[in-house]
Design an enzyme around this catalytic site. Structure first.
Site, mmCIF file in Angstrom:
data_model
loop_
_atom_site.group_PDB
_atom_site.id
_atom_site.type_symbol
_atom_site.label_atom_id
_atom_site.label_comp_id
_atom_site.label_asym_id
_atom_site.label_seq_id
_atom_site.Cartn_x
_atom_site.Cartn_y
_atom_site.Cartn_z
ATOM 1 N N LYS A 134 0.767 -1.283 0.314
ATOM 2 C CA LYS A 134 0.327 -0.253 -0.454
ATOM 3 C C LYS A 134 0.837 1.276 -0.179
ATOM 4 O O LYS A 134 0.654 2.005 -0.674
ATOM 5 C CB LYS A 134 -0.996 0.065 1.044
ATOM 6 C CG LYS A 134 -2.318 -1.228 1.525
ATOM 7 C CD LYS A 134 -3.035 -1.418 2.473
ATOM 8 C CE LYS A 134 -2.108 -1.202 3.363
ATOM 9 N NZ LYS A 134 -0.980 -3.317 4.333
ATOM 10 N N THR A 135 1.726 1.135 0.530
ATOM 11 C CA THR A 135 3.011 2.476 1.281
ATOM 12 C C THR A 135 3.470 2.736 -0.411
ATOM 13 O O THR A 135 3.633 3.806 -1.033
ATOM 14 C CB THR A 135 3.908 2.310 2.005
ATOM 15 O OG1 THR A 135 2.988 2.412 3.616
ATOM 16 C CG2 THR A 135 4.752 3.527 1.995
ATOM 17 N N ASP A 154 -0.852 6.842 7.050
ATOM 18 C CA ASP A 154 -1.392 5.079 6.891
ATOM 19 C C ASP A 154 -1.690 5.017 8.172
ATOM 20 O O ASP A 154 -2.165 6.057 9.362
ATOM 21 C CB ASP A 154 0.441 5.418 7.530
ATOM 22 C CG ASP A 154 1.052 3.577 7.408
ATOM 23 O OD1 ASP A 154 -0.408 2.704 6.159
ATOM 24 O OD2 ASP A 154 1.657 3.524 7.119
ATOM 25 N N THR A 176 -5.342 -1.206 7.189
ATOM 26 C CA THR A 176 -5.772 -2.982 7.124
ATOM 27 C C THR A 176 -7.283 -2.709 7.831
ATOM 28 O O THR A 176 -6.754 -3.891 7.963
ATOM 29 C CB THR A 176 -4.219 -3.328 8.300
ATOM 30 O OG1 THR A 176 -4.251 -2.635 9.123
ATOM 31 C CG2 THR A 176 -2.904 -3.031 7.391
ATOM 32 N N ARG A 226 6.539 -8.177 1.959
ATOM 33 C CA ARG A 226 7.174 -8.350 2.695
ATOM 34 C C ARG A 226 7.680 -9.303 3.629
ATOM 35 O O ARG A 226 9.050 -9.386 4.125
ATOM 36 C CB ARG A 226 6.684 -7.027 3.910
ATOM 37 C CG ARG A 226 7.179 -6.664 5.049
ATOM 38 C CD ARG A 226 6.505 -5.643 6.111
ATOM 39 N NE ARG A 226 6.259 -4.459 5.674
ATOM 40 C CZ ARG A 226 5.299 -4.328 5.929
ATOM 41 N NH1 ARG A 226 4.235 -3.877 7.233
ATOM 42 N NH2 ARG A 226 4.390 -3.091 5.609
#
Length: 334
Positions: free
Chosen positions: A64-65, A109, A158, A217
């Site tokens: 997302k980032t 975020d 999230t 990740r």
């Protein structure tokens, strides 16, 4: 602004940032989402406007980032980064918004942790590019408005269900990032290996991909640990043996299950006869916060078919019994 600058420096300075795609064509996976975002970007550029506000949601580590920063790069504009918990006071968000340049992106975020007072300031900013501030208290308090330049808010979360309905409705586009497939994760691993300047065998990258929980990740984290092992024991080349040894050291099996995943399933099967069991009871038996089980472990277990979530509670599936070596019969174990 000093706080925002520190956040930006932290992002840029982390080692993990070096593994993030720096170009749109380097971003592997999420093809439908990328196509739709690219359409919004290209149309906005053609009109000379700022794109609609965008909301990205999905499990941690899905990109997302990274997407937010790639959007800024495609628009050739600045991105200013903050997070929901960092916006504690009205002055915090006012300082961010009033320092935006035309067509800048404000990335928020953990947007589900933005408090109600901050949301009230964001509503007019997102709808009409105005910010309303109250100066003073009591009868002498005065309200005045400031115009903001064209800008785009990109929010990531999230827990999209925890965002208030008024805030969600103000995003022009909402995108859900899903788990990746094994092939895309393998491409990410091999791409990251090139960035790190290490050699990884095809069989090793494939094995690592299947243990990476379908999450970039996690894949990059395991790749770095396999690199460490190979560097010490295997002349810097990551082969399948280095991957096996790395997974063994971190108690991760070939399906990506770690020690806690297996404990969750074992407790459901052994202590609760396979379920259903409530989240609070499961958390107490595991000595873990129910929210951690629900947010961190449960989505992956459901994704790979080891757990069912029902109105009565969590149930271990037949596949979970087989995977952990239990035998199953109607009504429980034998």
């Amino acid at each position: 602004m000093e706080q925002e600058q520190k956040i930006q420096e932290t992002f840029d300075g982390t080692f993990d940032a070096t593994l993030r795609p720096s170009r749109w064509d380097e971003y592997v996976g999420q093809e439908t989402t990328k196509t739709n975002i690219r359409l919004i970007i290209d149309a906005a550029k053609a009109r000379g406007e700022a794109p609609d506000h965008m909301l990205f949601y999905g499990q941690p580590g899905l990109g997302k980032t990274t997407l937010a920063y790639l959007v800024a790069k495609e628009l050739n504009t600045q991105i200013r980064s903050t997070s929901g918990p960092a916006l504690e006071k009205a002055g915090d968000v006012a300082a961010l918004l009033t320092n935006l340049e035309p067509h800048d992106i404000l990335f928020i975020d953990e947007a589900h942790r933005v408090n109600t007072a901050i949301e009230e300031i964001l509503y007019p900013a997102m709808e009409s590019r105005k910010i309303h501030l109250i100066v003073g208290k009591g009868p002498s308090a005065r309200t005045f408005s400031l115009d903001l330049p064209p800008f785009t808010i990109i929010a990531a979360t999230t827990r999209a269900n925890l965002l208030s309905a008024p805030l969600r409705s103000r995003f022009g586009a909402t995108f859900r990032l899903d788990y990746y497939n094994a092939e895309d994760i393998q491409k990410i691993i091999e791409q990251s290996a090139k960035i790190l300047g290490i050699t990884i065998k095809k069989e090793a990258s494939e094995k690592l991909a299947h243990a990476s929980r379908f999450t970039p990740r996690t894949a990059n984290r395991l790749l770095k640990r396999a690199r460490d092992y190979a560097q010490i024991y295997n002349n810097n080349a990551i082969d399948v043996n280095a991957v096996y040894k790395t997974l063994e050291l971190f108690e991760i099996d070939e399906f990506g299950l770690d020690k806690t995943d297996r404990e969750i399933l074992s407790i459901i099967i052994e202590k609760f006869n396979g379920g259903p069991v409530g989240l609070k009871s499961l958390g107490a038996a595991l000595n873990e916060e129910p929210g951690t089980i629900e947010d961190v472990y449960e989505p992956f277990l459901i994704k790979i078919g080891l757990l069912h979530r029902t109105p009565g509670g969590r149930i271990a599936t037949k596949l979970a019994y087989e995977l952990l070596g239990y035998k199953e019969k109607e009504g429980g174990l034998f």
